[in-house]
Design an enzyme around this catalytic site. Structure first.
Site, mmCIF file in Angstrom:
data_model
loop_
_atom_site.group_PDB
_atom_site.id
_atom_site.type_symbol
_atom_site.label_atom_id
_atom_site.label_comp_id
_atom_site.label_asym_id
_atom_site.label_seq_id
_atom_site.Cartn_x
_atom_site.Cartn_y
_atom_site.Cartn_z
ATOM 1 N N ALA A 12 -43.413 -139.944 -15.906
ATOM 2 C CA ALA A 12 -43.101 -138.546 -16.176
ATOM 3 C C ALA A 12 -43.594 -138.134 -17.561
ATOM 4 O O ALA A 12 -43.619 -138.944 -18.495
ATOM 5 C CB ALA A 12 -41.594 -138.326 -16.080
ATOM 6 N N ALA A 15 -41.073 -138.807 -20.253
ATOM 7 C CA ALA A 15 -41.046 -140.216 -20.640
ATOM 8 C C ALA A 15 -42.226 -140.545 -21.543
ATOM 9 O O ALA A 15 -42.075 -141.249 -22.552
ATOM 10 C CB ALA A 15 -41.067 -141.099 -19.402
ATOM 11 N N SER A 37 -47.627 -145.595 -9.135
ATOM 12 C CA SER A 37 -48.608 -145.920 -8.097
ATOM 13 C C SER A 37 -50.023 -145.557 -8.517
ATOM 14 O O SER A 37 -50.984 -145.952 -7.860
ATOM 15 C CB SER A 37 -48.249 -145.187 -6.796
ATOM 16 O OG SER A 37 -48.228 -143.785 -7.006
ATOM 17 N N TYR A 58 -41.420 -148.765 -7.681
ATOM 18 C CA TYR A 58 -40.160 -148.872 -8.407
ATOM 19 C C TYR A 58 -39.443 -150.170 -8.056
ATOM 20 O O TYR A 58 -38.857 -150.830 -8.927
ATOM 21 C CB TYR A 58 -39.254 -147.680 -8.078
ATOM 22 C CG TYR A 58 -39.861 -146.319 -8.364
ATOM 23 C CD1 TYR A 58 -40.860 -146.152 -9.324
ATOM 24 C CD2 TYR A 58 -39.430 -145.198 -7.669
ATOM 25 C CE1 TYR A 58 -41.404 -144.902 -9.575
ATOM 26 C CE2 TYR A 58 -39.958 -143.942 -7.915
ATOM 27 C CZ TYR A 58 -40.952 -143.798 -8.861
ATOM 28 O OH TYR A 58 -41.482 -142.569 -9.103
ATOM 29 N N LEU A 74 -36.824 -139.702 -13.261
ATOM 30 C CA LEU A 74 -37.272 -139.125 -11.995
ATOM 31 C C LEU A 74 -36.640 -137.748 -11.765
ATOM 32 O O LEU A 74 -35.680 -137.375 -12.452
ATOM 33 C CB LEU A 74 -36.898 -140.069 -10.843
ATOM 34 C CG LEU A 74 -37.474 -141.486 -10.923
ATOM 35 C CD1 LEU A 74 -36.878 -142.365 -9.831
ATOM 36 C CD2 LEU A 74 -38.997 -141.450 -10.827
ATOM 37 N N HIS A 79 -31.915 -139.412 -8.841
ATOM 38 C CA HIS A 79 -31.187 -140.138 -9.889
ATOM 39 C C HIS A 79 -30.129 -141.084 -9.327
ATOM 40 O O HIS A 79 -30.046 -142.243 -9.738
ATOM 41 C CB HIS A 79 -30.543 -139.143 -10.865
ATOM 42 C CG HIS A 79 -31.530 -138.443 -11.737
ATOM 43 N ND1 HIS A 79 -31.177 -137.469 -12.653
ATOM 44 C CD2 HIS A 79 -32.873 -138.574 -11.840
ATOM 45 C CE1 HIS A 79 -32.256 -137.038 -13.276
ATOM 46 N NE2 HIS A 79 -33.297 -137.687 -12.800
ATOM 47 N N LYS A 97 -30.379 -136.878 -17.448
ATOM 48 C CA LYS A 97 -29.367 -135.954 -16.963
ATOM 49 C C LYS A 97 -30.001 -134.959 -15.992
ATOM 50 O O LYS A 97 -31.181 -134.664 -16.102
ATOM 51 C CB LYS A 97 -28.681 -135.245 -18.144
ATOM 52 C CG LYS A 97 -29.655 -134.694 -19.202
ATOM 53 C CD LYS A 97 -30.317 -133.422 -18.769
ATOM 54 C CE LYS A 97 -31.475 -133.056 -19.659
ATOM 55 N NZ LYS A 97 -32.351 -132.066 -19.017
ATOM 56 N N ARG A 166 -38.029 -127.973 -11.880
ATOM 57 C CA ARG A 166 -36.851 -127.152 -12.177
ATOM 58 C C ARG A 166 -36.812 -125.895 -11.315
ATOM 59 O O ARG A 166 -35.752 -125.293 -11.147
ATOM 60 C CB ARG A 166 -36.850 -126.766 -13.657
ATOM 61 C CG ARG A 166 -36.709 -127.954 -14.595
ATOM 62 C CD ARG A 166 -37.050 -127.584 -16.031
ATOM 63 N NE ARG A 166 -36.973 -128.742 -16.907
ATOM 64 C CZ ARG A 166 -37.940 -129.643 -17.048
ATOM 65 N NH1 ARG A 166 -39.066 -129.518 -16.343
ATOM 66 N NH2 ARG A 166 -37.795 -130.657 -17.877
ATOM 67 N N ASP A 178 -30.266 -128.528 -15.411
ATOM 68 C CA ASP A 178 -31.214 -128.942 -16.443
ATOM 69 C C ASP A 178 -30.659 -128.732 -17.844
ATOM 70 O O ASP A 178 -30.760 -129.618 -18.693
ATOM 71 C CB ASP A 178 -32.525 -128.179 -16.267
ATOM 72 C CG ASP A 178 -33.608 -128.673 -17.207
ATOM 73 O OD1 ASP A 178 -33.839 -129.903 -17.246
ATOM 74 O OD2 ASP A 178 -34.221 -127.856 -17.907
#
Length: 328
Positions: A12, A15, A37, A58, A74, A79, A97, A166, A178
């Site tokens: 992500a 991340a 992947s 994963y 993710l 989650h 979160k 989102r 969010d």
């Protein structure tokens, strides 16, 4: 010092730009593996983390015996599933979160945490930042007298990005999940209070909330106070939280949630006679502090500042907001 070896599920953008560098730079932590992947997505991570192992799934990362803890960035709807899988695989887990979509889902994680003896937590980074710790200290020590009101606002505009997770109901998007975790949870953290009654108005687009206004009262060790919060994914960016007492006011702004990114991390104490005390934290990196706090809890058993029980309380409030809301 025992090093906590971290793996990340997915490449992500958040991340890549925030948590992966924080893990790499944190004391007592090592960014050891990434699951993606697409090998090309791993290149930016490997650029600052030499020797990074790249798994193509994963499940493969969770099976890696060289991983102690997993970070999960993710989409929201994944989650719960992958948090539980990480615990079942014997890994400590830090999940973005909201860690789940309903309070009862967090009960499942608490049960799995307790059965495994592992640490599982929501990545609620603000509680590790000294600006929030100072705000809590000032409020709870009576620096503003009796707390009478708290209000919080968090907004940005991603209306032009229809593909953003989102903005997609199938990924459990929406502004409240969010950023409501901040406007609700920050007040709970500072005051140790819980909502007594709530009213809410929500504007929906394509099945996700894009604007929400919540009002009500909180009650706790400091007594009862009124509350108001606004979240939006369709307004000009704004971040601010205010705690107002009968003898002063505390303002956490302009960057209370994305400290050092949206704006300078600072907290202001306003008192009679135009007295203003300002504390600034320009060099503090809250994601790095979060990783280091997680590591201390794993290695030394130090209580974690954001246990699942706290996250559950915020989720209970989110559930109530959705339950009482009027659509506009």
């Amino acid at each position: 010092m025992q090093t906590v070896r971290w793996g990340i599920l997915g490449a992500a953008n958040f991340a890549r730009h925030h948590m992966a560098p924080a893990i790499h730079e944190a004391e007592g932590a090592e960014l050891a593996a990434l699951a993606t992947s697409n090998p090309a997505n791993a290149a930016p991570f490997a650029a600052f983390a030499p020797g990074l192992r790249v798994h193509d799934s994963y499940d493969a990362l969770l099976a890696d015996p060289g991983i102690d803890a997993v970070y999960i960035p993710l989409p929201n709807h994944l989650h719960l599933e992958w948090t539980l899988k990480a615990l079942a695989a014997g890994k400590h887990v830090l999940t973005e979160k909201p860690i789940a979509l309903k309070a009862e889902e967090i009960d499942q994680i608490i049960a799995a945490r307790d059965a495994s003896g592992l640490l599982a937590a929501e990545a609620y980074m603000i509680v590790h930042h000294p600006q929030w710790q100072r705000a809590r200290e000032w409020v709870q020590s009576g620096e503003i007298g009796t707390l009478r009101h708290a209000d919080a606002a968090f907004s940005f505009d991603n209306g032009a990005d229809s593909g953003n997770i989102r903005n997609r109901p199938e990924t459990a998007g929406g502004g409240i999940r969010d950023i409501g975790v901040y406007t609700y949870g920050s007040v709970r953290f500072v005051t140790a209070a819980e909502p007594e009654d709530l009213q809410a108005r929500i504007r929906w687009e394509n099945g996700v909330d894009v604007w929400a206004q919540v009002t009500g009262t909180f009650a706790g060790p400091l007594g009862q106070f009124t509350y108001g919060a606004m979240t939006s994914m369709r307004l000009f960016p704004r971040q601010e939280v205010v705690f107002q007492g009968d003898k002063g006011l505390i303002r956490v702004a302009p960057g209370p949630f994305n400290a050092g990114i949206f704006g300078e991390a600072r907290v202001e104490l306003h008192r009679p006679g135009l007295s203003v005390t300002v504390e600034r934290f320009p060099a503090v990196r809250q994601y790095k502090l979060q990783v280091e706090a997680f590591g201390r809890s794993v290695r030394e058993g130090v209580p974690y500042a954001c246990p699942l029980e706290f996250s559950r309380g915020t989720q209970v409030m989110i559930d109530r907001v959705f339950a009482v809301a009027t659509a506009i």
